[in-house]
Design a protein around this motif. Structure first.
Motif: not given
Length: 538
Positions: A129-139, A370-377, A379-381, A418-421
Motif C-alpha cells: 500500500e505504501d508503494l502504491n501511495g508513493a507512486a500515486v503521489a509522484l503522478t 459527522g464521523e472522522l475518516e481517512i480520504a485520498q484527497y 494525504i498527511s499525518k 506533517n505532509y507525506g510524499i
C-alpha cells in the motif's frame, strides 16, 4: 537452477550410490559411473552458475542500497523530503526487496530470513500500500506541477536535479502501480519512459515484453486500438506464444473490423484524438485553476495588491507594545492576515518532538455522519497536543488569543500536521456548511469561527495554501501564521474561505492548526442580523 531441483538431483545420486554399492566389481558399472559423474558435473556447474548469478544480483542490489543510503546519510531530512527519493526508498524496500528475498530463499537460508522477519515485524517497514501511495503521489505531482515524465525520470523537479535517475524497472513499477489503479493515462506515460530507458541500459532491469504488455492494454483503454494492436504485434515478435497477447490481438482486429464496417454504413468511425497533455477542467475555480494556483500562475490583480498593507500591531497589550506583531494583509473581504515571526524555533522543536510519536493518518469529517475518516484527497499525518502538556503549547494557545482577540476556552487542541510524499489537502472548508448538521455536534461548541494556521518549516518547492475563489496564495514561511474568519458575523459560512494545501514538491511541510469555535465569542466578536448575499455563503 531451482534449489528444489538441485536437492532432488543430489538425493537421486545418493540413492543410486546405495543401490549400486558394489560398482567397483565391474567395469561396466564403472562406465555407468562416468555417466553419473557427467550428470553430477552438469548439475554442479548449473548450481554454481545459478549461485553466481544470485550473488551478482545480490551484489548489484547491495551496491544500490549502500550508495543510496550513503547519499541519504549526508542529510536525511533533505533526502526524504525529495518525493523521487521517497518513492525509490519505498520501492527499494517493497518491490525490490521482494526480489532480494526471493533470491535469498532460493538458497534456503532460514537464519537470514528469520532476521528479515524479525525486522519486518518489529521495525517500520513499508507495505504494498505504501508503494502504491508513493507512486500515486509522484503522478499527482507530475500533473499538478506539469512535470515531464522524462525530467522526473532524470531526477529533476522543475529543472533542478535533486536525485539519481530512475531505472527502467523504477519507471515500469510506476506504470504498473498506475495500471493497478486503472489510471491508464499515467500507465502509458511511465511504460513509454521505461521502454525508452531500457534501450539505454547495459544491464536490463526489466523485460521489454512486460513493458509492451502493459503499454498495449493501457493504450487500448485510452481508445487507440490501432496502436494497441501494433504494440501487441511487437510483443508477439518477442514471445510468439504469449496467451493474453494472442487473445488481445484477435480482439483488437475484430474491433478494428467493426470500425471499418461502421464506415461502410456511413459513420466516419473516427477515433477520438488522444492528447496526453490535456486534462478536463471542472469549472472556473475547478481543478485546473487550483493547479495553476499551486504553480504560482494565478495571482491577485495589481489593483487589489495595491490596497494591501503591512503594519505593526500591538492592540494596546503591554507585551505587544514592546514587541508588536508584524502583520501582512493578504486579502480584504474576506480578511486574511499573515503574522510573521510568531513561532519560535524552540517552540517548533517542542511541538514536532511531542507530535511525531503520536502521528496517525489525517482524517476528514464525513458530511453525513459527522464521523472522522481517512480520504485520498488528504494525504498527511496528524497529532493533537493539549495546553497542559507543555508550557510551549500553552504559550502558543495564548498567542492565538492575542492574534485573534478570541477566547481559547472552546477552541480545539493544537493539531500538528506533517505532509507525506506529495502530501496535499484538496479544496475544502474548515467550517461545517449549513447542510452538514452533524459536524462538530459532539464538541457542543458551535461551528469553527476562525482558523490560525502556523507554518513550522520553509518548503523548497510547492506546498502553498491557496484560496481559489479569491486567487490568494500563501507560501509557507517558517514561524509565520495565517489567520482568517471562517464565518460571517451573521454566523453563515464564508464561501470565499474555501482553501487547499497544494502538494509538496520537494521539502518537508510541517504546520499546526488552531481552530476556534463560536461558543464564548459572543461579546468578543458580536453577531449581526445582516445576512450576506447567498453567493458568499456555503
Amino acid at each position: 537452477m531451482d534449489v528444489s531441483v538441485l536437492i532432488q538431483s543430489i538425493l537421486l545420486i545418493f540413492c543410486a550410490g546405495r543401490v549400486h554399492s558394489e560398482v567397483f566389481t565391474a567395469l561396466a558399472d564403472l562406465e555407468e559411473l562416468l555417466q553419473t559423474e557427467s550428470s553430477l558435473i552438469y548439475t554442479l556447474e548449473n548450481y554454481i552458475r545459478a549461485e553466481e548469478e544470485k550473488l551478482d544480483y545480490l551484489k548489484r542490489y547491495a551496491h544500490i542500497y549502500k550508495s543510496q543510503y550513503e547519499k541519504a546519510a549526508e542529510d536525511v531530512q533533505v533526502y526524504v523530503a525529495n518525493p523521487i527519493n521517497a518513492y525509490t526508498l519505498v520501492k527499494r524496500l517493497t518491490a525490490d526487496w521482494k526480489e532480494v528475498e526471493n533470491l535469498i530463499t532460493m538458497d534456503l537460508s532460514p537464519d537470514y530470513m528469520e532476521n528479515i522477519t524479525y525486522i519486518k515485524e518489529n521495525m517500520k517497514f513499508p507495505t504494498d500500500e505504501d508503494l502504491n501511495g508513493a507512486a500515486v503521489a509522484l503522478t499527482r505531482l507530475q500533473d499538478t506541477y506539469r512535470l515531464e515524465t522524462s525530467s522526473l525520470a532524470r531526477g529533476e523537479l522543475n529543472g533542478i536535479k535533486y536525485s539519481s535517475e530512475l531505472s527502467a524497472a523504477d519507471c515500469f513499477e510506476l506504470g504498473r502501480q498506475s495500471y493497478n489503479n486503472e489510471d491508464y493515462y499515467h500507465t502509458q506515460l511511465w511504460m513509454r519512459e521505461a521502454d525508452s530507458r531500457l534501450n539505454r541500459e547495459a544491464n536490463e532491469t526489466v523485460g521489454r515484453s512486460d513493458i509492451l504488455e502493459y503499454l498495449a492494454f493501457s493504450t487500448y483503454k485510452q481508445g487507440n486500438i490501432r496502436l494497441a494492436l501494433d504494440l501487441t504485434n511487437k510483443l508477439l515478435e518477442i514471445l510468439p506464444t504469449h496467451t493474453r497477447a494472442l487473445g488481445n490481438k484477435v480482439y483488437y482486429e475484430d474491433e478494428l473490423q467493426k470500425i471499418v464496417e461502421e464506415k461502410r454504413k456511413g459513420d466516419d468511425g473516427s477515433e477520438a484524438i488522444q492528447n496526453d497533455e490535456i486534462k478536463p477542467n471542472d469549472g472556473v475555480h475547478g481543478r485546473e485553476f487550483y493547479e495553476q494556483m499551486c504553480r504560482g500562475e494565478i495571482t491577485l490583480s495589481d489593483a487589489k495588491l495595491s490596497k494591501l498593507k503591512c503594519r505593526y500591531l500591538n492592540k494596546n497589550h503591554p507585551f505587544l507594545l514592546i514587541a508588536p506583531f508584524k502583520v501582512e494583509e493578504a486579502h480584504h473581504k474576506p480578511d486574511i492576515f499573515i503574522f510573521h515571526d510568531v513561532l519560535a524555533d524552540s517552540e517548533i522543536a517542542t511541538i514536532r518532538r511531542m507530535a511525531q510519536p503520536r502521528f496517525r493518518r489525517a482524517t476528514v469529517q464525513n458530511t453525513d455522519t459527522g464521523e472522522l475518516e481517512i480520504a485520498q484527497y488528504r494525504i498527511s499525518k496528524s497529532a493533537w497536543l493539549k495546553e497542559e502538556e507543555h508550557k510551549h503549547i500553552a504559550d502558543v494557545s495564548q498567542r492565538v488569543s492575542d492574534i485573534t482577540g478570541l477566547t481559547m476556552a472552546t477552541a480545539e487542541e493544537l493539531q500538528v500536521v506533517n505532509y507525506g510524499i506529495g502530501g496535499h489537502y484538496e479544496p475544502h472548508f474548515d467550517f461545517a456548511r449549513k447542510d452538514e448538521l452533524n459536524a462538530f455536534k459532539s464538541l457542543g461548541t458551535g461551528n469553527r469561527i476562525a482558523t490560525v494556521l502556523f507554518y513550522m518549516t520553509d518548503v523548497e518547492q510547492g506546498g502553498a495554501t491557496v484560496f481559489p475563489s479569491i486567487s490568494v496564495t500563501l507560501w509557507p514561511k517558517k514561524g509565520a501564521a495565517a489567520f482568517w474568519h471562517n464565518l460571517h458575523p451573521s454566523g453563515d459560512g464564508d464561501k470565499m474561505t474555501r482553501h487547499a494545501a497544494c502538494p509538496v514538491l520537494t521539502g518537508s511541510k510541517w504546520v499546526s492548526n488552531k481552530w476556534i469555535h463560536e461558543r464564548g465569542q459572543e461579546f468578543l466578536r458580536p453577531c449581526t442580523l445582516d445576512r450576506p448575499n447567498e453567493d458568499f455563503v456555503a
